[in-house]
Design a protein around this motif. Structure first.
Motif, PDB file in Angstrom:
ATOM      1  N   PRO A 148      -0.212  32.024  54.308  1.00  0.00           N
ATOM      2  CA  PRO A 148      -1.066  33.161  54.672  1.00  0.00           C
ATOM      3  C   PRO A 148      -0.335  34.335  55.298  1.00  0.00           C
ATOM      4  CG  PRO A 148      -1.182  31.507  56.385  1.00  0.00           C
ATOM      5  CD  PRO A 148      -0.306  30.923  55.300  1.00  0.00           C
ATOM      6  N   SER A 149       0.969  34.183  55.641  1.00  0.00           N
ATOM      7  CA  SER A 149       1.674  35.257  56.351  1.00  0.00           C
ATOM      8  C   SER A 149       1.949  36.466  55.469  1.00  0.00           C
ATOM      9  CB  SER A 149       2.990  34.732  56.926  1.00  0.00           C
ATOM     10  OG  SER A 149       2.756  33.713  57.869  1.00  0.00           O
ATOM     11  N   LEU A 150       2.483  36.240  54.249  1.00  0.00           N
ATOM     12  CA  LEU A 150       2.792  37.325  53.311  1.00  0.00           C
ATOM     13  C   LEU A 150       3.586  38.441  53.994  1.00  0.00           C
ATOM     14  CD1 LEU A 150      -0.628  37.416  51.434  1.00  0.00           C
ATOM     15  CD2 LEU A 150       1.556  36.671  50.472  1.00  0.00           C
ATOM     16  N   GLN A 151       4.729  38.050  54.549  1.00  0.00           N
ATOM     17  CA  GLN A 151       5.528  38.967  55.356  1.00  0.00           C
ATOM     18  C   GLN A 151       6.046  40.179  54.583  1.00  0.00           C
ATOM     19  OE1 GLN A 151       6.499  39.143  58.609  1.00  0.00           O
ATOM     20  NE2 GLN A 151       5.125  37.504  59.173  1.00  0.00           N
ATOM     21  N   LEU A 152       6.123  40.088  53.264  1.00  0.00           N
ATOM     22  CA  LEU A 152       6.599  41.227  52.474  1.00  0.00           C
ATOM     23  C   LEU A 152       5.494  42.226  52.154  1.00  0.00           C
ATOM     24  CD1 LEU A 152       9.067  39.510  49.979  1.00  0.00           C
ATOM     25  CD2 LEU A 152       9.574  40.626  52.155  1.00  0.00           C
ATOM     26  N   GLY A 153       4.317  41.995  52.680  1.00  0.00           N
ATOM     27  CA  GLY A 153       3.213  42.917  52.443  1.00  0.00           C
ATOM     28  C   GLY A 153       2.801  42.955  50.984  1.00  0.00           C
ATOM     29  N   ASP A 154       2.775  44.142  50.406  1.00  0.00           N
ATOM     30  CA  ASP A 154       2.343  44.295  49.014  1.00  0.00           C
ATOM     31  C   ASP A 154       3.453  44.012  48.008  1.00  0.00           C
ATOM     32  OD1 ASP A 154      -0.237  44.943  49.715  1.00  0.00           O
ATOM     33  OD2 ASP A 154       0.186  47.094  49.847  1.00  0.00           O
ATOM     34  N   LYS A 155       4.697  43.884  48.469  1.00  0.00           N
ATOM     35  CA  LYS A 155       5.800  43.635  47.550  1.00  0.00           C
ATOM     36  C   LYS A 155       5.666  42.241  46.932  1.00  0.00           C
ATOM     37  CE  LYS A 155      10.833  43.477  47.194  1.00  0.00           C
ATOM     38  NZ  LYS A 155      12.126  43.592  47.919  1.00  0.00           N
ATOM     39  N   ASP A 156       5.557  42.178  45.620  1.00  0.00           N
ATOM     40  CA  ASP A 156       5.421  40.918  44.880  1.00  0.00           C
ATOM     41  C   ASP A 156       4.265  40.064  45.407  1.00  0.00           C
ATOM     42  OD1 ASP A 156       7.602  41.443  43.204  1.00  0.00           O
ATOM     43  OD2 ASP A 156       9.017  40.664  44.690  1.00  0.00           O
ATOM     44  N   ARG A 157       3.249  40.714  45.914  1.00  0.00           N
ATOM     45  CA  ARG A 157       2.125  40.001  46.533  1.00  0.00           C
ATOM     46  C   ARG A 157       1.447  39.049  45.548  1.00  0.00           C
ATOM     47  NH1 ARG A 157      -0.750  41.329  51.161  1.00  0.00           N
ATOM     48  NH2 ARG A 157      -2.834  40.389  51.344  1.00  0.00           N
ATOM     49  N   ALA A 158       1.200  39.528  44.347  1.00  0.00           N
ATOM     50  CA  ALA A 158       0.534  38.692  43.344  1.00  0.00           C
ATOM     51  C   ALA A 158       1.361  37.451  43.031  1.00  0.00           C
ATOM     52  CB  ALA A 158       0.272  39.492  42.077  1.00  0.00           C
ATOM     53  N   LYS A 159       2.667  37.617  42.984  1.00  0.00           N
ATOM     54  CA  LYS A 159       3.563  36.490  42.715  1.00  0.00           C
ATOM     55  C   LYS A 159       3.423  35.411  43.787  1.00  0.00           C
ATOM     56  CE  LYS A 159       8.522  35.436  42.979  1.00  0.00           C
ATOM     57  NZ  LYS A 159       9.872  36.030  43.108  1.00  0.00           N
ATOM     58  N   TYR A 160       3.423  35.837  45.046  1.00  0.00           N
ATOM     59  CA  TYR A 160       3.381  34.857  46.127  1.00  0.00           C
ATOM     60  C   TYR A 160       1.982  34.254  46.292  1.00  0.00           C
ATOM     61  CZ  TYR A 160       7.998  36.679  47.045  1.00  0.00           C
ATOM     62  OH  TYR A 160       9.314  37.052  46.914  1.00  0.00           O
ATOM     63  N   LEU A 161       0.967  35.029  45.996  1.00  0.00           N
ATOM     64  CA  LEU A 161      -0.385  34.464  46.014  1.00  0.00           C
ATOM     65  C   LEU A 161      -0.544  33.410  44.921  1.00  0.00           C
ATOM     66  CD1 LEU A 161      -2.567  37.643  46.664  1.00  0.00           C
ATOM     67  CD2 LEU A 161      -2.266  35.682  48.213  1.00  0.00           C
ATOM     68  N   ALA A 162       0.106  33.654  43.777  1.00  0.00           N
ATOM     69  CA  ALA A 162       0.031  32.675  42.683  1.00  0.00           C
ATOM     70  C   ALA A 162       0.741  31.371  43.046  1.00  0.00           C
ATOM     71  CB  ALA A 162       0.633  33.276  41.414  1.00  0.00           C
ATOM     72  N   ILE A 163       1.800  31.469  43.840  1.00  0.00           N
ATOM     73  CA  ILE A 163       2.481  30.246  44.301  1.00  0.00           C
ATOM     74  C   ILE A 163       1.590  29.490  45.262  1.00  0.00           C
ATOM     75  CG2 ILE A 163       4.436  29.389  45.666  1.00  0.00           C
ATOM     76  CD1 ILE A 163       6.060  31.759  44.532  1.00  0.00           C
ATOM     77  N   GLY A 164       0.928  30.208  46.150  1.00  0.00           N
ATOM     78  CA  GLY A 164       0.078  29.560  47.154  1.00  0.00           C
ATOM     79  C   GLY A 164       0.862  29.220  48.403  1.00  0.00           C
ATOM     80  N   GLU A 165       0.273  28.399  49.240  1.00  0.00           N
ATOM     81  CA  GLU A 165       0.936  28.018  50.486  1.00  0.00           C
ATOM     82  C   GLU A 165       2.052  27.020  50.208  1.00  0.00           C
ATOM     83  OE1 GLU A 165      -1.492  27.226  53.860  1.00  0.00           O
ATOM     84  OE2 GLU A 165      -2.924  28.819  53.401  1.00  0.00           O
ATOM     85  N   ASP A 194      12.991  29.614  48.465  1.00  0.00           N
ATOM     86  CA  ASP A 194      14.190  30.455  48.472  1.00  0.00           C
ATOM     87  C   ASP A 194      13.835  31.931  48.651  1.00  0.00           C
ATOM     88  OD1 ASP A 194      12.928  30.864  46.059  1.00  0.00           O
ATOM     89  OD2 ASP A 194      14.688  30.509  44.816  1.00  0.00           O
ATOM     90  N   TYR A 195      12.935  32.200  49.580  1.00  0.00           N
ATOM     91  CA  TYR A 195      12.370  33.539  49.699  1.00  0.00           C
ATOM     92  C   TYR A 195      13.079  34.364  50.775  1.00  0.00           C
ATOM     93  CZ  TYR A 195       8.865  30.512  47.600  1.00  0.00           C
ATOM     94  OH  TYR A 195       8.229  29.580  46.836  1.00  0.00           O
ATOM     95  N   PRO A 196      13.013  35.688  50.663  1.00  0.00           N
ATOM     96  CA  PRO A 196      13.726  36.552  51.605  1.00  0.00           C
ATOM     97  C   PRO A 196      13.271  36.395  53.052  1.00  0.00           C
ATOM     98  CG  PRO A 196      12.284  37.841  50.162  1.00  0.00           C
ATOM     99  CD  PRO A 196      12.371  36.468  49.586  1.00  0.00           C
ATOM    100  N   GLU A 197      12.015  36.094  53.269  1.00  0.00           N
ATOM    101  CA  GLU A 197      11.503  35.907  54.626  1.00  0.00           C
ATOM    102  C   GLU A 197      11.120  34.452  54.883  1.00  0.00           C
ATOM    103  OE1 GLU A 197      11.477  38.068  57.064  1.00  0.00           O
ATOM    104  OE2 GLU A 197      12.341  39.648  55.805  1.00  0.00           O
ATOM    105  N   GLY A 198      11.803  33.544  54.216  1.00  0.00           N
ATOM    106  CA  GLY A 198      11.529  32.129  54.418  1.00  0.00           C
ATOM    107  C   GLY A 198      10.098  31.778  54.040  1.00  0.00           C
ATOM    108  N   VAL A 199       9.569  30.753  54.678  1.00  0.00           N
ATOM    109  CA  VAL A 199       8.223  30.285  54.347  1.00  0.00           C
ATOM    110  C   VAL A 199       7.173  31.342  54.632  1.00  0.00           C
ATOM    111  CG1 VAL A 199       7.666  29.261  56.601  1.00  0.00           C
ATOM    112  CG2 VAL A 199       6.729  28.256  54.513  1.00  0.00           C
ATOM    113  N   TRP A 200       7.484  32.296  55.522  1.00  0.00           N
ATOM    114  CA  TRP A 200       6.523  33.328  55.885  1.00  0.00           C
ATOM    115  C   TRP A 200       6.349  34.368  54.784  1.00  0.00           C
ATOM    116  CZ3 TRP A 200      10.545  31.622  59.028  1.00  0.00           C
ATOM    117  CH2 TRP A 200      10.153  30.714  60.030  1.00  0.00           C
ATOM    118  N   THR A 201       7.135  34.268  53.716  1.00  0.00           N
ATOM    119  CA  THR A 201       6.949  35.119  52.537  1.00  0.00           C
ATOM    120  C   THR A 201       5.649  34.749  51.822  1.00  0.00           C
ATOM    121  OG1 THR A 201       9.352  35.201  52.281  1.00  0.00           O
ATOM    122  CG2 THR A 201       8.043  35.911  50.397  1.00  0.00           C
ATOM    123  N   LEU A 202       5.308  33.464  51.877  1.00  0.00           N
ATOM    124  CA  LEU A 202       4.121  32.951  51.192  1.00  0.00           C
ATOM    125  C   LEU A 202       2.861  33.201  52.026  1.00  0.00           C
ATOM    126  CD1 LEU A 202       5.496  29.482  49.994  1.00  0.00           C
ATOM    127  CD2 LEU A 202       5.286  31.595  48.656  1.00  0.00           C
TER     128      LEU A 202
END
Length: 271
Positions: free
Chosen positions: A242-259, A232-240
């Motif tokens: 390896p794409s990390l489309q949000l850059g540094d925003k909530d980066r640790a959160k999305y890295l903790a989720i993983g792919e 349910d991410y703002p940039e879809g699956v690309w939020t996670l």
């Protein structure tokens, strides 16, 4: 008699350590040789950044589930940057055949550059996909067709080609051959429209497409599941990653989720 007995005793005593050594050696477990797939996954020709993603993509378990064997003719649809090509090409280099099928355009050039970068890819054949046309791969020639995280691209609302791609997979496979699909998984209760924008696709959609092309469903695996993925991410699956489309925003959160959470489905072409 005494001399003979003494001689026999001396021979037996000398032989005892040798027999004990042979017995000990026989008791040692044989050194296990790595499987061809394990050897390829450990090869220095793989890109380190790709190796780091093994924990998310589970290549050994995934390819084993799909039935990969030495000597097969394998077709990889939409190889992208060649993540799985790095594994499949050396695995099939002796006695097998690997076709990569990129769409015409930038991705075609991208994979050609990849396979031209190292002799390990020297036997890989490129069969470019042009919409509305069959590829150069002979009908009924492949043992295994594979695609990883591509179905969402084929559902693009402007130019959907999913029906064509599944039909082409069916055409090139031998009777009894296998189609293996890994894709980002959308919950079945979600709005269908999200499949066009989020990068996630429903299992029922993939099954419908495959079965409409003539395939029979042969099983599913949870090898690539990720229960942490809320989808349910703002940039879809690309939020996670390896794409990390949000850059540094909530980066640790999305890295903790993983792919992403992914379906792993197997289909067969009927005999």
């Amino acid at each position: 008699m005494v001399r003979r007995a003494a001689a026999f005793f001396l021979i037996a005593a000398a032989a005892a350590p040798l027999a004990a050594q042979q017995s000990t050696e026989a008791a040692k477990p044989a050194v296990e040789q790595p499987s061809p797939l394990s050897a390829v996954l450990a090869a220095p020709t793989r890109t380190p950044a790709n190796v780091a993603r093994d924990k998310y993509r589970h290549p050994a378990e995934t390819l084993t589930f799909f039935g990969l064997q030495p000597g097969q003719t394998v077709v990889e649809l939409w190889p992208g940057g060649g993540w799985y090509t790095e594994v499949l090409a050396p695995y099939l280099a002796t006695g097998g055949t690997l076709y990569v099928v990129p769409p015409a355009g930038n991705y075609d050039q991208r994979i050609r550059t990849k396979i031209g970068s190292n002799p390990v890819y020297g036997k890989v054949q490129v069969a470019t996909f042009n919409s509305g046309q069959p590829t150069s791969i002979a009908a009924g020639s492949a043992d295994l067709v594979l695609t990883f995280r591509n179905v969402h691209s084929w559902l693009d609302g402007d130019a959907p080609i999913a029906d064509q791609v599944f039909a082409e997979a069916f055409r090139v496979l031998k009777p009894g051959g296998t189609l293996g699909v890994v894709e980002h998984r959308l919950p079945e209760e979600a709005d269908d429209a999200r499949q066009m924008t989020s990068g996630y696709v429903k299992v029922s959609t993939v099954r419908r497409l495959a079965e409409a092309a003539g395939f029979q469903f042969a099983g599913a695996s949870e090898i690539n599941a990720n229960p942490k993925d809320t989808k349910d991410y703002p940039e879809g699956v690309w939020t996670l990653p390896p794409s990390l489309q949000l850059g540094d925003k909530d980066r640790a959160k999305y890295l903790a989720i993983g792919e992403s959470d992914r379906m792993t489905l197997k289909f067969v072409k009927p005999n």
